[in-house]
Design an enzyme around this catalytic site. Sequence first.
Site, short mmCIF file in Angstrom:
data_model
loop_
_atom_site.label_atom_id
_atom_site.label_comp_id
_atom_site.label_asym_id
_atom_site.label_seq_id
_atom_site.Cartn_x
_atom_site.Cartn_y
_atom_site.Cartn_z
N TYR A 1 40.04 33.24 41.76
CA TYR A 1 39.50 34.57 42.04
C TYR A 1 40.40 35.62 41.42
O TYR A 1 41.62 35.62 41.65
CB TYR A 1 39.40 34.79 43.55
CG TYR A 1 38.89 36.16 43.95
CD1 TYR A 1 37.57 36.50 43.73
CD2 TYR A 1 39.72 37.09 44.56
CE1 TYR A 1 37.08 37.76 44.10
CE2 TYR A 1 39.24 38.34 44.94
CZ TYR A 1 37.92 38.66 44.70
OH TYR A 1 37.45 39.90 45.06
N ASP B 1 47.38 35.65 36.58
CA ASP B 1 47.05 36.48 37.73
C ASP B 1 48.01 36.09 38.85
O ASP B 1 47.80 35.11 39.56
CB ASP B 1 45.60 36.24 38.14
CG ASP B 1 45.18 37.06 39.36
OD1 ASP B 1 46.07 37.66 40.01
OD2 ASP B 1 43.98 37.09 39.67
N LYS C 1 49.73 42.93 46.00
CA LYS C 1 50.16 42.45 47.29
C LYS C 1 51.63 42.74 47.60
O LYS C 1 51.97 43.82 48.05
CB LYS C 1 49.83 40.96 47.45
CG LYS C 1 48.32 40.70 47.41
CD LYS C 1 47.97 39.29 47.77
CE LYS C 1 46.48 39.00 47.62
NZ LYS C 1 45.62 39.66 48.61
#
Length: 426
Positions: free
Chosen positions: A145, A238, A266
């Site tokens: 994702y 990523d 994050k």
Amino acid sequence: MTLTTSNAQLHDRAEQLMPGGVSSPVRAFRAVGGEPPFIVAGQGARVRDADGREYIDLICSWGPLIAGHAHPAVVAAITAQAARGTSYGMPTPGEVELAALITAALPSVEMVRFVSSGTEATMSALRLARAATGRDTVLKFAGCYHGHADALLAKAGSGVVTLGLPDSAGVSAATAAATLTVAFNDLAAAQRIADTTALAAIIVEPYAGNMGCVPPRAGFLEGLRRVADRSGALLIFDEVITGFRVGPAGAQGRAGVWPDITCLGKVIGGGLPVGAYGGSRALMRLVAPLGPMYQAGTLSGNPLAMVAGIATLGLLDAAAYARLEEIGARLEDGLVAAAQRAGVAARVQRVGSLLTLFFTDGEVRDEDDAKISDRDRFAAFHRAMLRRGVLLPPSQFECLFLSLAHDEETIDQVIAAAAASLEEIR
């Protein structure tokens, strides 16, 4: 709504005002049943809901809270900055300091651009790769994702597979056609695509975290680096989840494989909205105002997120990473032993402070393996753990996240709850 409003009242009101009553789909608990608790406070390794019930938190805001909830250093940094102002729409010292910390930690990143989310980071990274190569097509891996940008929602794992959606409505056929997908860990398939298609980029979660925790096979990341080099594609890691979580140089430092573009999020915002992408100085000079690739954002480099990130990274020394590894191993061993005692087919896969308990007896190497997991049993396990005061991610396809606030006693409480829950659902 007041602080005395109950979970049930909040849930009923939220469903009238927001799709599914939530701001992100997996939070609706559709995959596990029941209704989500509405969290009103967090401290250390625990959160409290609107009914006053306390839970050991293994979501940690889906990864950013590596120091735990409301760490004093992070709260102090945010409080001090808020008193000076929350946003200026102009450059701030915090951007410079956080950029310096990131570039010092990641040899592959010489310049960085801050954005407000991981989705913005990956979307911008693809635009940069297309600007640099003059090509359009992107290769990604099923179950990885990379945010909800149109070009990256094909076989995107995470909430898409949790909700049983094929991909996403509203993505044009032309956009979808520019994204090719092969199985994670299938290096040969990636090579075949690169041999027949002019790729702008190969984008991958180096340690997959959105089909559950799925590490790369030996040689997979190294092989992708070779495929990219031979084909002229740019390799994008990523690291929105793994950056500064699985080690001081992220997954790339742990694996010793250096991408052309890195996406972060994050942890670098300490729990506030943030994202970033970066690469070599030559590549990043293509980004406006230095070059022709345009990308902008009103709240990019928001000073609250910058100081929260600086404070969080300041806590992550060698001892902190050793501690995260130690508690991760303790939880892994405890879950494995509990499943064996209960006679439940289960497998734990872990990288540092990321781990997933899959309800399957085989190795999970890709999205197809993850989908074989017994999702009904996971849902029953989730409900049993919630009753015992442990808040798990409400999907078989997400990772558990640990923090520096999870001490041995807390981990042992989770293991005891898991043992009882596994006995209950066997």
